[in-house]
Design a protein around this motif. Structure first.
Motif, PDB file in Angstrom:
ATOM      1  N   LEU A   2      -7.830  -6.802  -9.030  1.00  0.00           N
ATOM      2  CA  LEU A   2      -7.131  -5.513  -8.905  1.00  0.00           C
ATOM      3  C   LEU A   2      -5.654  -5.712  -9.245  1.00  0.00           C
ATOM      4  O   LEU A   2      -4.951  -6.477  -8.575  1.00  0.00           O
ATOM      5  N   ILE A  34      -6.148   5.754  -3.714  1.00  0.00           N
ATOM      6  CA  ILE A  34      -5.362   4.556  -3.366  1.00  0.00           C
ATOM      7  C   ILE A  34      -4.374   4.184  -4.477  1.00  0.00           C
ATOM      8  O   ILE A  34      -3.198   3.946  -4.228  1.00  0.00           O
ATOM      9  N   GLU A  78      -7.146  -8.978  -0.945  1.00  0.00           N
ATOM     10  CA  GLU A  78      -5.766  -9.165  -1.447  1.00  0.00           C
ATOM     11  C   GLU A  78      -5.628 -10.564  -2.034  1.00  0.00           C
ATOM     12  O   GLU A  78      -6.273 -10.890  -2.995  1.00  0.00           O
ATOM     13  N   THR A  92       5.432   2.063  -2.909  1.00  0.00           N
ATOM     14  CA  THR A  92       5.199   1.062  -1.867  1.00  0.00           C
ATOM     15  C   THR A  92       6.547   0.400  -1.554  1.00  0.00           C
ATOM     16  O   THR A  92       7.480   0.502  -2.365  1.00  0.00           O
ATOM     17  N   CYS A 127       0.816  -1.216   0.000  1.00  0.00           N
ATOM     18  CA  CYS A 127       0.000   0.000   0.000  1.00  0.00           C
ATOM     19  C   CYS A 127       0.852   1.269   0.000  1.00  0.00           C
ATOM     20  O   CYS A 127       1.842   1.372   0.729  1.00  0.00           O
TER      21      CYS A 127
HETATM   22  O1  V47 Z   1      -8.224  -3.228  -0.625  1.00  0.00           O
HETATM   23  C1  V47 Z   1      -4.158  -1.103  -2.220  1.00  0.00           C
HETATM   24  C2  V47 Z   1      -6.012  -2.463  -3.280  1.00  0.00           C
HETATM   25  C3  V47 Z   1      -8.147  -2.049  -2.687  1.00  0.00           C
HETATM   26  C4  V47 Z   1      -2.798  -1.047  -3.854  1.00  0.00           C
HETATM   27  O2  V47 Z   1     -16.030  -3.141  -4.354  1.00  0.00           O
HETATM   28  C5  V47 Z   1      -3.943  -1.706  -4.244  1.00  0.00           C
HETATM   29  O3  V47 Z   1     -16.778  -2.099  -6.099  1.00  0.00           O
HETATM   30  C6  V47 Z   1      -3.088  -1.983  -6.299  1.00  0.00           C
HETATM   31  O4  V47 Z   1     -11.226  -2.665  -3.165  1.00  0.00           O
HETATM   32  N1  V47 Z   1      -1.922  -1.380  -5.976  1.00  0.00           N
HETATM   33  C7  V47 Z   1      -9.188  -0.955  -2.575  1.00  0.00           C
HETATM   34  N2  V47 Z   1      -4.089  -2.170  -5.449  1.00  0.00           N
HETATM   35  C8  V47 Z   1      -9.998  -0.820  -3.847  1.00  0.00           C
HETATM   36  C9  V47 Z   1     -11.161  -1.729  -3.914  1.00  0.00           C
HETATM   37  C10 V47 Z   1     -12.246  -1.471  -4.876  1.00  0.00           C
HETATM   38  C11 V47 Z   1     -12.053  -0.622  -5.944  1.00  0.00           C
HETATM   39  C12 V47 Z   1     -13.105  -0.396  -6.828  1.00  0.00           C
HETATM   40  C13 V47 Z   1     -14.331  -0.964  -6.630  1.00  0.00           C
HETATM   41  C14 V47 Z   1     -14.517  -1.803  -5.551  1.00  0.00           C
HETATM   42  C15 V47 Z   1     -15.854  -2.396  -5.316  1.00  0.00           C
HETATM   43  C16 V47 Z   1     -13.470  -2.073  -4.667  1.00  0.00           C
HETATM   44  O5  V47 Z   1      -7.096  -1.623  -3.490  1.00  0.00           O
HETATM   45  C17 V47 Z   1      -7.459  -2.447  -1.448  1.00  0.00           C
HETATM   46  C18 V47 Z   1      -6.289  -3.200  -1.984  1.00  0.00           C
HETATM   47  O6  V47 Z   1      -6.678  -4.501  -2.331  1.00  0.00           O
HETATM   48  N3  V47 Z   1      -4.749  -1.741  -3.211  1.00  0.00           N
HETATM   49  N4  V47 Z   1      -2.944  -0.662  -2.588  1.00  0.00           N
HETATM   50  C19 V47 Z   1      -1.743  -0.903  -4.771  1.00  0.00           C
HETATM   51  N5  V47 Z   1      -0.589  -0.339  -4.437  1.00  0.00           N
END
Ligand code: V47
Length: 401
Positions: A283, A352, A211, A290, A106
């Motif tokens: 994702l 994020i 994750e 990071t 993160c």
């Molecule tokens: O939980 C954090 C991820 C998630 C990084 O439910 C990263 O509709 C990539 O969950 N590189 C948050 N990913 C985003 C998310 C989300 C987004 C859009 C829609 C929905 C939904 C949910 O992003 C975190 C983590 O898994 N995350 N850091 C990173 N460096």
């Protein structure tokens, strides 16, 4: 497709359209071809509507024949949704980036006194919620860090205050990780925590924080978070009290194909049990800023493959979302032909992935999303969070129930 290579294409089977396309499946008509013999039995299973197993999923990850993989995923996607492709008009709100977890994956979280740490006062969160867009929003997507001092009441007041001010807007709020952390801090059970959130106005939960469930990988990328089983247990409880949720998987870091398959199969098993997941969202890991910034970013091939494998393995998930912020609008658009049926929404403000080096815009306008979908030859359907069609005028919207 595959015009110049030797094809292992089905000598003993009749044309695909006659063996497999139900009369009610008018969309994909070109024949399946592949140069990867491992895909042939999988094709037969997919066309027969049979569930894929672990070995099948690994073979799908292992193939380089992205067009054949895409054919299969698109076939399932069109069987489920025809030409429809979903999007929504939403706004993200991240009330705080202060986080005790310090996950290596993160770039968003900060220690309380670190430069760049912020926590919104409630009034600030309410005015943020009202800003940055002109078309009526149907969803607030609310997630943030694990703040060591903010009381549970802050989060309840945030949601109830937003509900009071924006009664028509769906509150998709708090990941399983935040729920479990708030429960611990408030000395409540997870069920009690979820019930209080629901009473305050939470309508559903986003899919973040999942994750990768593998302990081995989780210990390295997000050691201080709840483990995979706790994430699944929290989701199960949410579904049991009538809250739908999404599910995610973070890929493209240090996980391997076995870890990805394990993750998908665990989600599929829970979905068999509860039916409470709406959408699966793979994702792509963004490494910049990071502690894992030495890793590569994902490639287009992996992003597209991830969408297709998800569509094929998660046969009990209604939707697979190719989140444009994460995939880029270009890959999200192409994914609509490789298994995805949703590209997420207008977002307005994204922190994020931008903290982790994303070069995508902060938000897209509704007409941009419509154009991406139309140019992929799909029919844009604006949905609310529960996938009900939305009809709108300049300033208001109606949800068809
Ligand atoms: O939980 C954090 C991820 C998630 C990084 O439910 C990263 O509709 C990539 O969950 N590189 C948050 N990913 C985003 C998310 C989300 C987004 C859009 C829609 C929905 C939904 C949910 O992003 C975190 C983590 O898994 N995350 N850091 C990173 N460096």
């Amino acid at each position: 497709m595959g015009c110049c290579r030797p094809l292992l294409s089905l000598p003993s089977l009749p044309a695909v359209s006659s063996i497999a396309m139900p009369a009610s499946h008018p969309f994909q008509t070109h024949a399946f071809q592949t140069d990867d013999s491992r895909l042939l039995p999988i094709r037969d299973k997919v066309l027969a509507g049979e569930r894929l197993n672990e070995a099948d999923a690994l073979a799908l990850y292992g193939t380089g024949d992205i067009l054949a993989l895409g054919w299969l995923a698109n076939w399932v996607r069109e069987r489920m949704h025809g030409d429809k492709a979903y999007f929504n008009v939403n706004r993200h709100i991240n009330p705080t980036n202060v986080c005790v977890a310090a996950c290596r994956l993160c770039a968003f979280g900060r220690k309380k006194d670190a430069p760049g740490a912020y926590t919104m006062a409630l009034e600030e969160a309410f005015s943020t919620a009202a800003s940055g867009y002109t078309e009526a929003i149907t969803e607030f997507h609310i997630v943030g860090g694990l703040h060591p001092d903010l009381p549970f009441e802050y989060f309840l007041d945030l949601v109830s205050g937003l509900k009071e001010r924006f009664p028509q807007v769906h509150m998709k709020a708090f990941t399983m990780v935040e729920v479990a952390y708030l429960a611990k801090r408030a000395k409540l059970t997870i069920r009690e925590t979820l019930e209080k959130m629901k009473q305050a106005g939470v309508d559903s939960l986003p899919g973040g924080g999942a994750e990768i469930f593998s302990d081995r990988v989780r210990h390295i990328i997000c050691d201080h978070k709840i483990d995979g089983d706790q994430w699944l247990d929290t989701a199960r409880l949410a579904h049991q009290i009538g809250l739908k949720s999404n599910a995610t998987m973070l890929y493209g870091h240090i996980e391997n194909d076995e870890d990805r398959v394990d993750h998908l199969l665990k989600l599929r098993a829970l979905q068999d049990e509860t039916g409470g997941f709406q959408t699966f969202i793979p994702l792509a890991f963004h490494p910049a800023n990071t502690p894992l910034q030495h890793l590569f970013t994902t490639t287009g091939m992996l992003d597209i493959k991830q969408i297709a494998v998800s569509r094929l393995v998660l046969d009990n998930f209604a939707h697979v979302k190719s989140y444009w912020q994460m995939m880029t609008p270009k890959i999200a658009q192409i994914s609509l032909r490789f298994g995805a049926d949703d590209i997420d929404g207008t977002v307005v403000e994204e922190k994020i992935y931008h903290d982790a080096g994303a070069t995508t815009p902060q938000g897209l306008r509704r007409h941009d999303l419509v154009r991406l979908i139309q140019e992929a030859g799909r029919e844009p359907i604006e949905r609310d969070t529960l996938y009900r069609p939305v009809t709108r005028t300049e300033t208001s919207f109606t949800v068809s129930v």
